[in-house]
Design a protein around this motif. Sequence first.
Motif, PDB file in Angstrom:
ATOM      1  N   SER A   1      56.820  10.805  56.735  1.00 49.35           N
ATOM      2  CA  SER A   1      55.353  10.923  57.177  1.00 49.35           C
ATOM      3  C   SER A   1      55.621  10.291  58.984  1.00 49.35           C
ATOM      4  CB  SER A   1      54.886   9.977  56.768  1.00 49.35           C
ATOM      5  OG  SER A   1      54.221   9.968  55.341  1.00 49.35           O
TER       6      SER A   1
ATOM      7  N   ASP B   1      50.247  13.870  48.121  1.00 45.23           N
ATOM      8  CA  ASP B   1      49.940  13.072  47.186  1.00 45.23           C
ATOM      9  C   ASP B   1      49.295  11.829  47.639  1.00 45.23           C
ATOM     10  OD1 ASP B   1      51.683  11.484  48.668  1.00 45.23           O
ATOM     11  OD2 ASP B   1      52.131   9.962  47.373  1.00 45.23           O
TER      12      ASP B   1
ATOM     13  N   HIS C   1      62.004   4.418  52.456  1.00 47.11           N
ATOM     14  CA  HIS C   1      63.199   5.470  51.225  1.00 47.11           C
ATOM     15  C   HIS C   1      62.807   6.453  52.651  1.00 47.11           C
ATOM     16  CE1 HIS C   1      59.852   7.866  50.030  1.00 47.11           C
ATOM     17  NE2 HIS C   1      60.016   7.070  48.859  1.00 47.11           N
TER      18      HIS C   1
ATOM     19  N   HIS D   1      56.609  16.807  49.827  1.00 46.90           N
ATOM     20  CA  HIS D   1      57.564  16.213  49.528  1.00 46.90           C
ATOM     21  C   HIS D   1      59.367  16.633  49.739  1.00 46.90           C
ATOM     22  CE1 HIS D   1      54.232  13.085  47.214  1.00 46.90           C
ATOM     23  NE2 HIS D   1      54.565  12.968  48.596  1.00 46.90           N
ATOM     24  N   TRP D   2      60.126  15.252  49.586  1.00 47.64           N
ATOM     25  CA  TRP D   2      61.407  15.391  49.573  1.00 47.64           C
ATOM     26  C   TRP D   2      61.819  15.268  48.354  1.00 47.64           C
ATOM     27  CZ3 TRP D   2      64.343  17.172  53.508  1.00 47.64           C
ATOM     28  CH2 TRP D   2      64.077  17.279  54.394  1.00 47.64           C
TER      29      TRP D   2
ATOM     30  N   PRO E   1      50.047   7.538  57.502  1.00 51.89           N
ATOM     31  CA  PRO E   1      49.898   6.664  56.300  1.00 51.89           C
ATOM     32  C   PRO E   1      50.347   5.004  56.505  1.00 51.89           C
ATOM     33  CG  PRO E   1      50.676   8.259  54.983  1.00 51.89           C
ATOM     34  CD  PRO E   1      50.651   8.149  56.452  1.00 51.89           C
ATOM     35  N   ILE E   2      49.080   3.966  55.439  1.00 54.49           N
ATOM     36  CA  ILE E   2      49.952   2.370  56.019  1.00 54.49           C
ATOM     37  C   ILE E   2      50.780   2.593  54.220  1.00 54.49           C
ATOM     38  CG2 ILE E   2      48.729   1.834  57.209  1.00 54.49           C
ATOM     39  CD1 ILE E   2      47.328   1.066  55.405  1.00 54.49           C
TER      40      ILE E   2
ATOM     41  N   GLY F   1      50.784  12.519  53.193  1.00 54.43           N
ATOM     42  CA  GLY F   1      52.162  12.825  52.174  1.00 54.43           C
ATOM     43  C   GLY F   1      50.763  13.929  50.887  1.00 54.43           C
TER      44      GLY F   1
ATOM     45  N   GLY G   1      61.291   9.726  52.485  1.00 57.62           N
ATOM     46  CA  GLY G   1      60.012  10.226  52.364  1.00 57.62           C
ATOM     47  C   GLY G   1      59.019   9.548  53.297  1.00 57.62           C
TER      48      GLY G   1
ATOM     49  N   TYR H   1      53.167   1.156  51.089  1.00 61.60           N
ATOM     50  CA  TYR H   1      52.851   0.171  50.466  1.00 61.60           C
ATOM     51  C   TYR H   1      54.033  -0.512  50.110  1.00 61.60           C
ATOM     52  CZ  TYR H   1      49.512   2.852  47.191  1.00 61.60           C
ATOM     53  OH  TYR H   1      48.225   3.341  47.009  1.00 61.60           O
TER      54      TYR H   1
ATOM     55  N   ASP I   1      50.638  -1.301  53.419  1.00 58.79           N
ATOM     56  CA  ASP I   1      49.422  -1.480  52.826  1.00 58.79           C
ATOM     57  C   ASP I   1      49.870  -2.408  51.550  1.00 58.79           C
ATOM     58  OD1 ASP I   1      47.355  -1.464  51.128  1.00 58.79           O
ATOM     59  OD2 ASP I   1      47.900   1.146  50.888  1.00 58.79           O
TER      60      ASP I   1
HETATM   61  N1  MSP Z   1      49.513   3.605  50.450  1.00 62.80           N
HETATM   62  C1  MSP Z   1      49.436   4.222  50.565  1.00 62.80           C
HETATM   63  C2  MSP Z   1      48.850   4.657  51.442  1.00 62.80           C
HETATM   64  C3  MSP Z   1      47.423   4.595  52.316  1.00 62.80           C
HETATM   65  S1  MSP Z   1      47.081   5.469  53.715  1.00 62.80           S
HETATM   66  C4  MSP Z   1      45.491   4.577  53.801  1.00 62.80           C
HETATM   67  C5  MSP Z   1      50.919   5.363  50.299  1.00 62.80           C
HETATM   68  N2  MSP Z   1      51.950   4.267  50.530  1.00 62.80           N
HETATM   69  S2  MSP Z   1      53.100   5.163  49.986  1.00 62.80           S
HETATM   70  O1  MSP Z   1      54.235   3.958  50.874  1.00 62.80           O
HETATM   71  O2  MSP Z   1      53.231   5.050  49.017  1.00 62.80           O
HETATM   72  O3  MSP Z   1      53.687   6.235  51.023  1.00 62.80           O
HETATM   73  C6  MSP Z   1      53.262   6.329  52.346  1.00 62.80           C
HETATM   74  C7  MSP Z   1      53.514   8.078  53.037  1.00 62.80           C
HETATM   75  O4  MSP Z   1      54.702   8.429  52.328  1.00 62.80           O
HETATM   76  C8  MSP Z   1      53.091   9.096  51.728  1.00 62.80           C
HETATM   77  O5  MSP Z   1      52.514   9.853  53.070  1.00 62.80           O
HETATM   78  C9  MSP Z   1      53.820   9.935  51.065  1.00 62.80           C
HETATM   79  O6  MSP Z   1      53.659  11.159  50.710  1.00 62.80           O
HETATM   80  C10 MSP Z   1      54.920   9.377  51.454  1.00 62.80           C
HETATM   81  N3  MSP Z   1      55.827  10.215  50.698  1.00 62.80           N
HETATM   82  C11 MSP Z   1      56.391   9.380  49.710  1.00 62.80           C
HETATM   83  N4  MSP Z   1      57.459   9.661  48.789  1.00 62.80           N
HETATM   84  C12 MSP Z   1      57.615  11.000  49.729  1.00 62.80           C
HETATM   85  C13 MSP Z   1      58.496  11.561  49.437  1.00 62.80           C
HETATM   86  N5  MSP Z   1      59.637  11.672  47.954  1.00 62.80           N
HETATM   87  N6  MSP Z   1      58.690  12.606  50.033  1.00 62.80           N
HETATM   88  C14 MSP Z   1      58.060  12.316  51.210  1.00 62.80           C
HETATM   89  N7  MSP Z   1      56.926  11.391  51.578  1.00 62.80           N
HETATM   90  C15 MSP Z   1      56.471  10.852  50.494  1.00 62.80           C
HETATM   91  O7  MSP Z   1      50.680   6.075  49.397  1.00 62.80           O
END
Ligand code: MSP
Length: 570
Positions: free
Chosen positions: A40, A281, A34, A310-311, A25-26, A279, A36, A28, A67
């Motif tokens: 990915s 979510d 972190h 998730h973690w 994923p890209i 992930g 998590g 945010y 993103d």
């Molecule tokens: N920007 C969107 C994704 C857009 S893709 C076209 C997004 N970003 S994010 O930064 O919130 O999350 C990115 C990735 O990190 C996701 O796969 C998300 O599931 C993963 N994680 C965020 N928190 C997490 C944990 N606590 N544990 C494991 N992975 C987690 O969603």
Amino acid sequence: MLIRRIKCLGFLGVRYNSSHYVTTPIFYVNAAPHIGHLYSAVIADAHCRYQRLKYPERKVRLCTGTDEHGTKIQQAAALHKIPVATYCDQISQRYREVFQNANILQDDFIRTTEERHKRAVAHFWRTLNSRGHIYSAAYSGWYCVSDETFLTDSQLKLDEATGTRYSLESGHPVEWTEETNYMFRLSKFQDDVIHWVKQEARIRPAKFEKILLDTLSEPLPDVSVSRPSNRVHWAIPVPDDSSQTVYVWLDALVNYLSALGYPDEKYSAFWPPAQQIIGKDILKFHGIYWPAFLIAAGLQPPGQLYVHSHWTVDGQKMSKSKQNVVNPVQAAEQYTMEGLRYFLLREGVAHSDGNYSHVKALRILNSELADTLGNLLSRACAKTLNPRQIYPSAQAEHLADLLGSLDAAKRLQESLVQLSERCAQHYECNHFHLVADTAMATLHAANNFFETSRPWELKKGAAGSNEPRLETIIAMTMDALRLCGIVLQPIIPQLATRLLDKLSVPATQRGWNYLAESFANTAHHGGSRQLNEQSSAMLFQRILEEKEERKPQPAKRSKAKKKELRETMS
Ligand code: MSP
């Protein structure tokens, strides 16, 4: 519909080219990376490294990025009193740095604020529009800014005391919003998406396929794909209508295309993605909206969505308010980045949440990387036992004798014979924890063989008389280390490289097919070679617990090890 279905069938299972495009994923940029997020990326990286190792003829491409549009980002920048573009630059850079430290071998890092991406989004929008899948409508509903999505009544919970509504899934507050939006005819693609989801191994682990199919058992409403520019201005303008900006999720999903150069024809060399790591979510966006958008645009949807859980930290969800967010840079100071990679892939399983705890990380890294892997390498390279500092070759006569007389030697042989096939099976399913498990079982067998064969006793005999047997034992042990090093490259690339360097394994002999060359299959005909003096035999240092740091405790030694030490010291 039928035509669309037939067009889909061509790419539903069969792959026509040798490319293997993988995405994360890209991320945010509203907060720092972190563990998590790193998870990915590490899954995607280990997956790609395995692909390159096993299928050198495949063109593997891994893309990741950030993103950067939407209200969340606008708000985060405002909170920090930094211009939003500068804020995006800073956080995006932190992702780059973490991924670089963690040895993520990405081929591209895309940012949604880049021109090449804006061009791709505009083209994608125009394609959907020209095919009649976008219309303008007055829209009202509960909007969740944090999740950048409208929610239906069934996805909300009401706090009676305050009258505030929250998203059931994320817990974030929602607000009533009425506006004119462009809508995407998602409802028209329900059957196509169901059809796509149901293809063999489309969504893995299987539990997430079930979750998607449950959602798809209800009629899909059309989805709003734009926002008024005066509300969400930090976004890409809708082509030919600057009063609206493109919905951030449509914008974000198109990154997978823009990273390949879409709409220029070159993108098709890698399209569709073989595997997209996400992930849990963000399953709805990738498992429903994304294939629908692609099919609507006449493009092939991805081969597989690999969804991870998730973690949590000490059993709790990670969150800023709980102040329990684990920063990978700080964690790496304790465990090293390789240690952190190993822990995440060793302990994490995709189908259920993993718990991150310092005690667990310490236990796993010390017992597996330091005591089982690292210690065996130091023992086999110890100058006392191996004064010529060589990776010897096994002598046929002694090899046959050891295999015939020692159960431990036989067990090590069996373990090595099965290593390649077992690990390949696990890698194919991204079951990295099982790969690590299999490698550790082999290394336990190797440690056990080393202990049982008592090489240190062979140093005592008349000079030179026991040398061939001693060298055979060291050769067998080093074969086990070499094979485990090859297998572990995708999981701990740096440590595995250091191990293989120490054993002077040529770079051309680290591929998957070299797992067939050891005493366990055909004898390894490489002849004896000099160990690499430049490379340390100390692979992974035990991490001291705070208590141990204060009061160093001598490591407990087995009787055999004590004897080995006495013999080799004398
Ligand atoms: N920007 C969107 C994704 C857009 S893709 C076209 C997004 N970003 S994010 O930064 O919130 O999350 C990115 C990735 O990190 C996701 O796969 C998300 O599931 C993963 N994680 C965020 N928190 C997490 C944990 N606590 N544990 C494991 N992975 C987690 O969603």
